[in-house]
Enzyme design. Structure first.
Site, PDB file in Angstrom:
ATOM      1  N   ASP A  95     -45.249  -6.270 -14.288  1.00  0.00           N
ATOM      2  CA  ASP A  95     -45.590  -5.606 -13.052  1.00  0.00           C
ATOM      3  C   ASP A  95     -47.051  -6.417 -12.682  1.00  0.00           C
ATOM      4  OD1 ASP A  95     -47.647  -5.380 -14.946  1.00  0.00           O
ATOM      5  OD2 ASP A  95     -47.737  -3.457 -15.148  1.00  0.00           O
ATOM      6  N   ASP A 274     -38.609   2.152 -15.159  1.00  0.00           N
ATOM      7  CA  ASP A 274     -39.505   1.721 -16.383  1.00  0.00           C
ATOM      8  C   ASP A 274     -40.274   3.084 -16.642  1.00  0.00           C
ATOM      9  OD1 ASP A 274     -41.347   1.032 -14.218  1.00  0.00           O
ATOM     10  OD2 ASP A 274     -42.647   1.146 -16.004  1.00  0.00           O
TER      11      ASP A 274
END
Lengths: 379, 379
Positions: A95, A274
């Site tokens: 991320d 996720d």
């Protein structure tokens, strides 16, 4: 080495669910897929061997915020990137650190330039900008890296959501430029996914989808959901975004969610997920199973010597009993955290594999409705 | 099903070290052996699968005190004993709870009858007597169970040590009688090992060895060492006890110790060891390796990407690097505890396998001297 490719294999006739294959330089990923979160270079309490053999993970996440602070970039760079550092040979997605800066870090100041924030570890001050977040993710070495975005809190009003989205778009341009002006560091191709924002407002989300789609990236992400808004709103916005993002690219819904959230959103055309829920909730004794949800701390499991989940194709879930896992959790044994984490992750991976099979067979929609009812059962 | 048998295979010509095989109803154990401690039915932070494949454990310990308090006897009995409860199919040894009552529990009162003590978990009061400790260990279901003894603190004076030893002998008689008047519970044979006490006094230790040997048990234990006395005294008493315990029965030195302690005591004729050191020290970043001792928290490992221990035949020690393990420990990741525990245990098991090979080859004494120097090196 080559950029990420997405091959669409089938779309469910009764929904927008898709089955596909993503190819990266670290191997292929069969979608829809769930990606375990490996915050600081480790999926908490699970070995890399267990991730392969028990969880059957195909790709894991790393958190830029955490990895940047600890072990730090020099350790990762001299190792040759995160794959070499932690021994995970399959794909990795990182991320951008945006979400953690907003949810974890101390005092932060958002400017056009970027965000200054304080480390939650030692209070030290740092700057994340679109440019340095690209550089940082280049060094971490994920196969898929994420654009730096502002993630406004759930319930933000229209003005805030629009201003924030526009900032995210300007930051995306800067990410895009920096990314395409820097080389891959470790001999394999990295891919930048842009992120759709826009809060809970359809016109903003549509504009953001179009802005993002225009980049023609190898994949696109939907951010800013499951941040406090009601579940029906999350579904509505997710569905809307899927309709406005290109069908020929994988769609990644960030940070979502429960098993039923995942099935519903697969039905809308999401390909990648996720969430910390399977590991975090597992460490707090909440288990997701093929028959429903249970709290393993509950007295009712004290003498239940049946396997944790007979319906799951995971050795750990078959080998250990509910009574034994309950004992481990009550006695605060580390092994309890490991078993619960492996079980929940293996369940999430089983769930997306099941979804994929039903998409390929073309009976996903009906299966999903039945399955959601079963999975939500309180045991 | 049959009582434990010990077959002596070789005695080292240059020392009193022996190699043998212990046969139990749950399989064989090659000696000398180290037994990982599974306090509350779990070797901390290690799965039963990892104990077999990575650690290569042949027998593990359970602690009667801990298991009695949590999960409690009813859970264990209805499971069919500890093997069935935790899934460990190889031999199990349980201690008598004596040591924990003296080291862990709150206010305790020692009487002829037994010891009343307070649970360290909830302060509740309990009685351990020679008789009920036999009954409890019958229910837990270890292949080898231990007599209930008083373990006097290191540095106890002669009078205390003698009085305590005499009590331990009277308790042994009661244990022996109870044990032989109660049946095996689960269809396999349990074996009661008596424990030599007597503090640091040779005449008491000799008397205790003779008292214990007269029981003609299938194995004998040496207790009350490594409890604060100087290391040379521990060695002297251990050696003395080995000389006064029968050669045709396995000798178990309880709660000892460092890798070099273990090699020295193997040289005196000890066959079985247990200690929390590999797991507890591992969780505190201290690693025992084939090249010496290291503190993995140390800054010097920050960029050391070499395996934790290249010389060790353990996948975990080969797969993960020092730099990665250091990062996990600094970041307080659970995975660090698991890797360090598996590594240290695998090292202890490797060490006793090496010792066994050198005993079988007849060159143990020289090898031991070299090896101790290497293992004590501070890296």
């Amino acid at each position: 080495m080559a950029a990420l490719e997405f091959r669409l294999e089938n779309t469910d006739p009764g929904s927008a669910a898709r089955a596909g294959t993503i190819t990266t330089d670290h191997g292929t990923i069969q979608t829809p897929i769930f990606m375990p979160v490996g915050t600081a270079g480790s999926v908490k309490a699970v070995t890399q061997q267990q991730l392969v053999s028990d969880v059957k993970a195909q790709i894991i996440l790393g958190n830029t915020y955490h990895l940047y602070l600890r072990p730090g970039l020099e350790v990762l760079e001299r190792a040759g990137g995160l794959h070499r550092f932690n021994g995970w040979a399959k794909p990795i997605l990182t991320d951008s650190g945006g979400y953690q800066v907003f949810s974890l870090a101390g005092t932060r100041i958002i400017r056009e330039e970027g965000v200054t924030f304080q480390s939650h570890i030692d209070g030290s001050r740092h700057l994340f900008s679109p440019e340095n977040v690209m550089d940082i993710q280049r060094i971490i070495g994920g196969d898929i890296i994420m654009a730096f975005d502002e993630c406004p809190p759930g319930g933000s009003d229209y003005t805030y959501a629009r201003t924030s989205m526009e900032l995210t778009h300007r930051w995306l341009d800067r990410c895009w430029e920096r990314f395409h002006n820097t080389p891959d560091k470790y001999g394999y191709t990295q891919n930048l996914f842009p992120i759709v924002q826009g809060g809970t407002f359809k016109d903003l989300r549509k504009a953001s989808c179009e802005y993002v789609a225009a980049k023609n990236a190898t994949g696109n992400a939907i951010g800013g959901l499951s941040v406090g808004e009601p579940e029906p709103v999350m579904y509505e916005i997710c569905d809307w975004c899927c309709q406005h993002l290109p069908a020929e690219k994988p769609r990644y819904l960030m940070g979502v969610g429960t098993p039923w959230n995942i099935l519903e959103c697969i039905g809308m055309g999401v390909d990648m997920f996720d969430c910390v829920m399977p590991t975090r909730n597992g460490r707090n004794a909440m288990l997701f199973t093929t028959r429903g949800v249970l709290n393993i701390d509950n007295k009712k499991w004290e003498f239940d010597y049946s396997p944790i989940d007979e319906g799951l194709d995971c050795e750990v879930s078959q080998f250990y009993s509910k009574a034994y896992l309950r004992h481990l959790m009550k006695a605060k044994e580390f092994l309890g955290l490991t078993i619960a984490s492996i079980h929940n992750l293996a369940f999430y991976l089983w769930l997306v594999r099941q979804a994929r099979e039903h998409i390929l067979q073309g009976d996903f929609a009906g299966w999903k409705t039945e399955m959601i009812e079963r999975l939500r059962t309180k045991l």
